[in-house]
Enzyme design. Structure first.
Site, PDB file in Angstrom:
ATOM      1  N   ILE A 136       0.871  -1.645  -0.069  1.00  0.00           N
ATOM      2  CA  ILE A 136      -0.061   0.162  -0.183  1.00  0.00           C
ATOM      3  C   ILE A 136       0.892   0.868   0.095  1.00  0.00           C
ATOM      4  CG2 ILE A 136      -1.779  -1.278   1.205  1.00  0.00           C
ATOM      5  CD1 ILE A 136      -0.741  -0.109   4.063  1.00  0.00           C
ATOM      6  N   GLY A 137       2.568   1.335  -0.399  1.00  0.00           N
ATOM      7  CA  GLY A 137       3.166   2.531  -0.129  1.00  0.00           C
ATOM      8  C   GLY A 137       4.172   1.519  -0.139  1.00  0.00           C
TER       9      GLY A 137
ATOM     10  N   MET B 173      12.868   4.552   3.182  1.00  0.00           N
ATOM     11  CA  MET B 173      12.999   3.707   4.050  1.00  0.00           C
ATOM     12  C   MET B 173      12.449   2.536   4.588  1.00  0.00           C
ATOM     13  SD  MET B 173      14.041   6.203   7.001  1.00  0.00           S
ATOM     14  CE  MET B 173      14.319   4.708   8.138  1.00  0.00           C
TER      15      MET B 173
ATOM     16  N   ASP C 287       9.309  13.949   7.981  1.00  0.00           N
ATOM     17  CA  ASP C 287       9.042  14.384   7.206  1.00  0.00           C
ATOM     18  C   ASP C 287       6.660  14.411   7.110  1.00  0.00           C
ATOM     19  OD1 ASP C 287       8.929  13.878   4.405  1.00  0.00           O
ATOM     20  OD2 ASP C 287       8.868  11.489   4.710  1.00  0.00           O
TER      21      ASP C 287
END
Length: 323
Positions: A17-18, A22, A138
């Site tokens: 999903i992403g 990192m 972030d």
């Protein structure tokens, strides 16, 4: 990366999903508790020695435990961490909704009330983590999820900086975590950061919510650092004439090049955004089925009963009908 279909004998991977620099985020199902979760696997830089891998694993464990101590309605809860086939993973609450980037793309410009409602909720999260000496680093539209009940969740503390003395960090010397669009000047320059670094990013989000455009943009991303460092942002009212003067002043202060010129803390941002929050609504309307995301709802109906989408109400039997 082959992590297998089931992690730690309980988390069944459903789909990706992403992803980012990192790691990768997966939708998984916790077969022990019967719920969906977000499972993030962390990338391991190639070429590390075994000692370096061991040290990184310890840093990851310490920072994950620190992140798990963060407690706020607007933060996805950390459930578990571990290692599978040499890959470190973190299990978190799975949050459904629309991310802020897509919300802005849909609406082009958000209303003053909606931008204030989202901004206040983000400021509340930041105030909670900053007092614990944590900086997100972030904050961006993709890391802000608006649930269908209007509650805003700030995600991905995976690159967060823990300012508490003695706390190890996952990032190594020379890394510059964060996304360029919302990156503060001190991050670009590699200078020390603090809570006001996140406030700069919040200013970027407010500007984009209200204008539909980022503070700085260029066809070449290589030109963005120079714009962020040297060019003043366009005042909000030049792009959005109906914006209140006080809101324009707040956004410009948040976007100051020097941290000392920004508001001192997230609580101050919360206070200055509060005048543009929506007024309390009629309690009867709290029970009205909703069809779309509504960031105003938490303020119109604070502590209201759990909202239900129209499709859920449609399935409920009416009085006198068999269930």
């Amino acid at each position: 990366m082959d992590i297998g279909p089931v992690i730690a004998k309980r988390y069944r991977i459903k789909r990706e999903i992403g992803s980012g620099g990192m790691g990768v985020v997966w939708l998984a199902h916790d077969e022990h508790l019967g719920r969906d979760v977000a499972l993030k696997t962390m990338n391991t830089p190639p070429g590390l020695t075994q000692d370096q891998r061991t040290r990184d694993a310890e840093r990851f464990r310490r920072e994950a435990r620190a992140a798990a101590r963060l407690d706020h309605t607007g933060i996805a809860t950390v459930y578990d961490l571990g290692e599978e086939r040499g890959t470190r993973f973190l299990v978190m609450q799975y949050v459904t909704g629309i991310d802020l980037e897509d919300r802005i793309a849909e609406q082009e410009q958000l209303s003053i009330e909606e931008a204030a409602s989202i901004g206040v909720q983000i400021a509340s999260v930041l105030a909670s983590v900053h007092v614990r000496d944590v900086v997100h680093r972030d904050l961006k539209g993709r890391n802000v999820i608006i649930r269908t009940d209007g509650v805003v969740k700030v995600l991905d503390f995976g690159v967060a900086a823990f300012l508490e003395p003695g706390t190890a960090r996952l990032t190594t010397t020379g890394e510059r975590p964060g996304s360029l669009e919302c990156m503060a000047p001190e991050q670009i320059l590699g200078k020390p950061i603090d809570q006001r670094t996140d406030l700069y990013a919040l200013g970027c989000l407010l500007h984009k919510m209200l204008t539909g455009e980022p503070v700085f943009e260029h066809r070449s991303e290589l030109m963005l650092p120079g714009l962020i460092l040297d060019h003043p942002p366009i005042p909000l009212r030049d792009l959005r004439p109906d914006a209140p003067e006080g809101l324009e002043a707040l956004v410009l202060e948040l976007l100051a090049k020097t941290p000392d010129d920004r508001p001192p803390h997230a609580g101050e941002v919360w206070r200055r955004l509060a005048p543009w929050l929506p007024e309390r609504g009629d309690p009867a309307t709290a029970l009205t089925p909703w069809a779309e995301v509504d960031p105003l709802r938490p303020f119109r109906h604070p502590m209201g009963p759990e909202a239900r989408p129209v499709r859920s109400w449609a399935r409920r039997p009416r009085p006198g009908q068999p269930s």
